[in-house]
Write a protein that holds these residues in place. Structure first.
Motif, short mmCIF file in Angstrom:
data_model
loop_
_atom_site.label_atom_id
_atom_site.label_comp_id
_atom_site.label_asym_id
_atom_site.label_seq_id
_atom_site.Cartn_x
_atom_site.Cartn_y
_atom_site.Cartn_z
N SER A 62 0.58 -1.61 0.12
CA SER A 62 -0.30 -0.21 0.10
C SER A 62 0.33 1.64 0.00
N TYR A 156 -10.59 0.83 3.68
CA TYR A 156 -9.21 0.32 4.40
C TYR A 156 -9.22 -1.34 3.74
N GLY A 208 -4.27 -2.37 3.79
CA GLY A 208 -3.74 -0.81 3.71
C GLY A 208 -4.89 -0.09 2.48
#
Length: 308
Positions: A62, A156, A208
């Motif tokens: 990420s 997320y 991420g």
């Protein structure tokens, strides 16, 4: 705690030039110093991945380095600081409060930079209702503007959605809807938007940012901006269509920021009287309908041998 929503997302990227061009083509304004703004001043900030000013990475692929939340006032900043100091390190820099959530995502909180907008929403004419567009007011033109208005939400990937949700509840976020065994849609106290944060439980190596999005002025702007984006050579990932939870129109694209980037519009609003729904995540639950993009087409001749 009067948290309004994300003011900015900060990325440490592999290719600054490609990300800069992508965000400009997406419709954001280059405000200088790696900051790309929507009409209300909310933004995406890009830095080279080895920039020393960035918070540490997540230890995965990420590129998201920090989520910056806008809050209503300094009183809210003080309340957040007092809550977070109970069990973690908190710092302040130039009036910005910095910490980490329980998944290791770097967070910052500031008195919001959002500028008030006075823009019309998409107007619709429908039988049985008073016209929203009067005589001779055109609904769409090839050159009409379709620009991101405000940073809407971030999604997320997290290894423990229950633990992550508990952290944000400490800051006044509430669950508006939930996908069973996947994760919650969360709304902070300072907005009625269905969600500004959605979390999806995944293995730790995936932790991420899955996507972020900006609000547009209506579904026509989503489709028009998305079509222009495709015409510039960017790859559609999912959409256009309309979600069920949140009801927002959407169109997702691949990006060089290591995540997907979405256009959205017309999200549901909820207050504290709303009762959260829950369902399993599947194709029927994730979208009410989905269009398939194709290049422009027009009939070019008679219908041939077709008979009435």
């Amino acid at each position: 705690m009067n948290i309004i929503g994300p003011d900015a997302l900060v990325f440490g990227v592999d290719d600054v030039a490609a990300c800069r061009q992508y965000l400009i083509d997406y419709g954001l304004t280059d405000a200088g110093h790696g900051r790309f703004e929507a009409l209300d001043g909310t933004a995406v900030v890009i830095r080279a991945k080895d920039d020393a000013s960035l918070p540490p990475g997540l230890g995965t692929a990420s590129m998201l380095r920090e989520t910056v939340y806008g809050v209503a006032d300094s009183k809210t900043l003080d309340a957040i600081e007092a809550e977070l100091r109970r069990d973690r390190e908190v710092t302040r820099r130039d009036g910005v409060l910095c910490a980490q959530d329980d998944m290791g995502f770097a967070l910052a909180f500031q008195v919001t930079v959002r500028r008030p907008l006075a823009l019309a929403a998409e107007a619709v004419n429908a039988p049985g209702a008073a016209p929203q567009r009067g005589p001779n007011a055109i609904g769409v033109t090839p050159d009409m503007p379709a620009l991101p208005r405000s940073l809407s939400h971030v999604v997320y990937f997290v290894p423990d959605a229950a633990k992550a949700e508990a952290f944000y509840k400490r800051l006044g976020f509430v669950c508006t809807d939930r996908f069973t065994d996947v994760g919650p849609f969360l709304r902070p106290a300072g907005t009625l938007d269905h969600h500004t944060l959605f979390m999806i439980q995944t293995p730790p190596f995936m932790k991420g940012c899955e996507h972020f999005t900006f609000h547009m002025g209506g579904p026509t702007e989503v489709v028009l901006a998305g079509t222009r984006f495709v015409d510039k050579g960017y790859q559609s990932f999912w959409g256009p269509g309309r979600h069920l939870y949140g009801s927002n129109w959407f169109w997702y694209f691949n990006s060089p920021l290591g995540c997907h980037v979405e256009y959205d519009a017309d999200m549901d609003l909820h207050d504290d009287s709303w009762t959260a729904r829950e369902t399993a995540l599947n194709a029927d639950a994730s979208q009410a309908f989905l269009f398939q993009y194709r290049e422009k087409w027009a009939p070019s001749g008679p219908p041939g041998d077709a008979k009435p």
